[in-house]
Design a protein around this motif. Sequence first.
Motif, PDB file in Angstrom:
ATOM      1  N   ARG A  53      -9.853  41.298 -27.524  1.00 28.75           N
ATOM      2  CA  ARG A  53     -11.243  41.785 -27.578  1.00 28.75           C
ATOM      3  C   ARG A  53     -11.296  43.283 -27.787  1.00 28.75           C
ATOM      4  O   ARG A  53     -12.272  43.832 -28.267  1.00 28.75           O
ATOM      5  CB  ARG A  53     -11.976  41.441 -26.278  1.00 28.75           C
ATOM      6  N   LEU A  54     -10.217  43.983 -27.386  1.00 29.24           N
ATOM      7  CA  LEU A  54     -10.219  45.445 -27.492  1.00 29.24           C
ATOM      8  C   LEU A  54      -9.454  45.948 -28.718  1.00 29.24           C
ATOM      9  O   LEU A  54      -9.258  47.145 -28.886  1.00 29.24           O
ATOM     10  CB  LEU A  54      -9.637  46.070 -26.216  1.00 29.24           C
ATOM     11  N   ILE A 114       1.398  54.537 -21.796  1.00 26.64           N
ATOM     12  CA  ILE A 114       0.986  53.634 -22.898  1.00 26.64           C
ATOM     13  C   ILE A 114      -0.255  52.840 -22.492  1.00 26.64           C
ATOM     14  O   ILE A 114      -1.240  52.778 -23.227  1.00 26.64           O
ATOM     15  CB  ILE A 114       2.145  52.677 -23.283  1.00 26.64           C
ATOM     16  N   THR A 115      -0.238  52.247 -21.296  1.00 27.56           N
ATOM     17  CA  THR A 115      -1.390  51.444 -20.883  1.00 27.56           C
ATOM     18  C   THR A 115      -2.632  52.295 -20.675  1.00 27.56           C
ATOM     19  O   THR A 115      -3.758  51.836 -20.876  1.00 27.56           O
ATOM     20  CB  THR A 115      -1.110  50.641 -19.602  1.00 27.56           C
ATOM     21  N   ARG A 116      -2.398  53.559 -20.299  1.00 26.57           N
ATOM     22  CA  ARG A 116      -3.558  54.434 -20.097  1.00 26.57           C
ATOM     23  C   ARG A 116      -4.218  54.781 -21.444  1.00 26.57           C
ATOM     24  O   ARG A 116      -5.417  54.745 -21.596  1.00 26.57           O
ATOM     25  CB  ARG A 116      -3.093  55.710 -19.378  1.00 26.57           C
ATOM     26  N   PHE A 117      -3.366  55.132 -22.402  1.00 26.27           N
ATOM     27  CA  PHE A 117      -3.927  55.537 -23.708  1.00 26.27           C
ATOM     28  C   PHE A 117      -4.441  54.361 -24.528  1.00 26.27           C
ATOM     29  O   PHE A 117      -5.321  54.529 -25.368  1.00 26.27           O
ATOM     30  CB  PHE A 117      -2.868  56.301 -24.518  1.00 26.27           C
ATOM     31  N   TYR A 118      -3.846  53.186 -24.300  1.00 23.58           N
ATOM     32  CA  TYR A 118      -4.249  52.033 -25.128  1.00 23.58           C
ATOM     33  C   TYR A 118      -4.791  50.933 -24.225  1.00 23.58           C
ATOM     34  O   TYR A 118      -4.038  50.049 -23.785  1.00 23.58           O
ATOM     35  CB  TYR A 118      -3.070  51.510 -25.950  1.00 23.58           C
ATOM     36  N   PRO A 119      -6.087  50.967 -23.913  1.00 28.44           N
ATOM     37  CA  PRO A 119      -6.643  49.981 -22.976  1.00 28.44           C
ATOM     38  C   PRO A 119      -6.466  48.546 -23.459  1.00 28.44           C
ATOM     39  O   PRO A 119      -6.489  47.613 -22.646  1.00 28.44           O
ATOM     40  CB  PRO A 119      -8.135  50.343 -22.945  1.00 28.44           C
ATOM     41  N   ARG A 176      -3.037  48.928 -35.573  1.00 28.03           N
ATOM     42  CA  ARG A 176      -2.881  48.791 -34.123  1.00 28.03           C
ATOM     43  C   ARG A 176      -1.705  47.869 -33.785  1.00 28.03           C
ATOM     44  O   ARG A 176      -0.948  48.113 -32.852  1.00 28.03           O
ATOM     45  CB  ARG A 176      -4.188  48.304 -33.511  1.00 28.03           C
ATOM     46  N   VAL A 177      -1.590  46.804 -34.587  1.00 21.92           N
ATOM     47  CA  VAL A 177      -0.472  45.885 -34.363  1.00 21.92           C
ATOM     48  C   VAL A 177       0.847  46.624 -34.598  1.00 21.92           C
ATOM     49  O   VAL A 177       1.815  46.471 -33.838  1.00 21.92           O
ATOM     50  CB  VAL A 177      -0.616  44.656 -35.285  1.00 21.92           C
ATOM     51  N   ALA A 178       0.846  47.489 -35.626  1.00 18.75           N
ATOM     52  CA  ALA A 178       2.056  48.265 -35.923  1.00 18.75           C
ATOM     53  C   ALA A 178       2.376  49.203 -34.751  1.00 18.75           C
ATOM     54  O   ALA A 178       3.546  49.399 -34.392  1.00 18.75           O
ATOM     55  CB  ALA A 178       1.861  49.072 -37.200  1.00 18.75           C
ATOM     56  N   GLN A 179       1.296  49.735 -34.119  1.00 17.47           N
ATOM     57  CA  GLN A 179       1.509  50.595 -32.950  1.00 17.47           C
ATOM     58  C   GLN A 179       2.190  49.804 -31.834  1.00 17.47           C
ATOM     59  O   GLN A 179       3.132  50.282 -31.197  1.00 17.47           O
ATOM     60  CB  GLN A 179       0.174  51.132 -32.435  1.00 17.47           C
ATOM     61  N   HIS A 180       1.724  48.574 -31.605  1.00 15.18           N
ATOM     62  CA  HIS A 180       2.321  47.745 -30.551  1.00 15.18           C
ATOM     63  C   HIS A 180       3.793  47.550 -30.829  1.00 15.18           C
ATOM     64  O   HIS A 180       4.630  47.658 -29.928  1.00 15.18           O
ATOM     65  CB  HIS A 180       1.633  46.382 -30.460  1.00 15.18           C
TER      66      HIS A 180
END
Length: 531
Positions: free
Chosen positions: A175-176, A86-91, A53-57
């Motif tokens: 948290r997410l 981006i914000t929609r797909f990754y809350p 996930r960090v790599a995705q960011h």
Amino acid sequence: MTKTTFTYWLAGVGLWLAAILSFAFYTIETTEQRLSDELEATGRTLHRLISQRVAQHDAHMTSLIAVTSGAEPARSGAVRQVMESITRFYPRIAWIVLVSLESREGSSTPPGTLIRRLLEVPDGETEDLSPRGDAIAKQQPGRISVYPSRNGRYLLAKRAQPPSAAAVVLAIDARLLLEPEERPPWAQLQLTLDGQSLLDLPTETVEASGLPLIASPHFESVIDGESRRLTLSLDRPVSLAALLPLKQLLGFAAATGLAFFAIMFALRQRQAAQISQKTMQEAEARALLQERETLLAHASRVNAMGEMASGIAHELTQPLTAVLSRSQAALRLASADNPDIRPIADALEINVREAKRAGEMLKRMRDYASNRAPKPVTSAINAIVTEIVALTLADLRQRGITLECSLAPEPIRAMVDAIELEQVLHNLIRNAADALEGAETLAKLIRIETEAVNGEIQIVVGDNGPGIAPDALQKLFHPFFTTKPEGMGLGLSLCATLVERVDGRIEAANIPGSGASFTIFLPAAQAQEIA
Ligand SMILES: Nc1ncnc2c1ncn2[C@@H]1O[C@H](COP(=O)(O)OP(=O)(O)OP(=O)(O)O)[C@@H](O)[C@H]1O
Ligand SMILES: [Mg+2]
């Protein structure tokens, strides 16, 4: 319970407890290892997920920088669309801001970097970035930096390559970073940024209920990304109850306890069987020994009969000679004319008495030499003494020995086999006679006395011979001890065996100045035995 059995059981219980203790230690050790391995495996999975996930960011930021500051920057509408999707797909990406970094060089404002917002998604939810202006401006272009934020969030910032003054800032909700179902309910999960806590989730299921915590496996690893200051750590508090379930321990204790009791029982049974076998073997050995002793006693009696034969033959010759001469005289009287019947009848009467006496003597001999199993019964002791005296008297008389008897006036009885007691007395009389044989004594005397003393019957056979040598006194009753050239040394040992068989004993002593004395002690028969 005997002392050995008690020790036996104590050792068994000790072993049992040791087995339970070993089981407990083994279970704790293996469970702790298992829980720790589980924690390690879960930690690695979470680490991988968060790293992805960090790599995705990182990828998002790189692409946003690329579209805003390339040779041909995209239109702001298109960039906003990308940011929104981006914000929609990754809350977990709370907001995205595109800024322009401008140097404040005017004299009225303090020096530093001014942040001007170009685009922000979603509108109104971003935070004030001006305190971060200088820090972001100092970032190496193309590198991502991480900054702490509020509410469990952290910020990621990336500068575009100069001459572009653009930069992208993302707020990530720690948290997410993990889906609820991805986090282990049994572990305390922490995410820290440069030692500052971003996320601290306590355990949901309690493996520590009530009992003291005795172990707490720990996992820690740094998230491997461009922004690599995030640290994931997991802790798993474990109680004794979790490491060593009571049911399992009780089950083991019960199973091993049962096995232990079964083994102890089997061992006890085997021991009991061995004891009873040993007892049986001992009883058989005793029976065999008694049989041999009886055989020996019989052989000894037959032998003694041979020795007494000449005396008894002499004893029988006398009455037979008298019967013969009396019968001849009666015949003569009977052949006369008008015979007088009276003297003939008298002679016949005496003959009958003499013949009976001889018959009794023969019966006594036959009984004495008989071979039959000994059977102790309540017997009149004086009668037994009288019998043996009658049997030995002739022999003693031939050897010039006087036999005196002093019998208890009252009837005395004991549980004995009459023939065996006669044999004991006979052995003692023979020994006394042997001792008197070579003695210088003028009046050779054997004296037999019977009496009851304190519920015990005593039969004393004494002589006025030379007595027993002091060093021989200890060995008299040992088998094969003899001082006679022709002796076997078995007489007294046989006497002791026969007397002990009926719970009696025999003792030897020297009468000061008057030969040897042997005393037989027998338990007197109780009134009910006599009845
Ligand atoms: N009345 C006695 N006076 C002195 N010594 C005795 C007397 N009775 C026994 N002894 C001693 O005890 C010894 C053991 O006697 P025991 O009757 O056991 O054997 P033994 O008479 O020698 O041989 P046997 O087997 O023929 O009886 C005798 O050899 C003798 O020395
Ligand atoms: Mg003897």
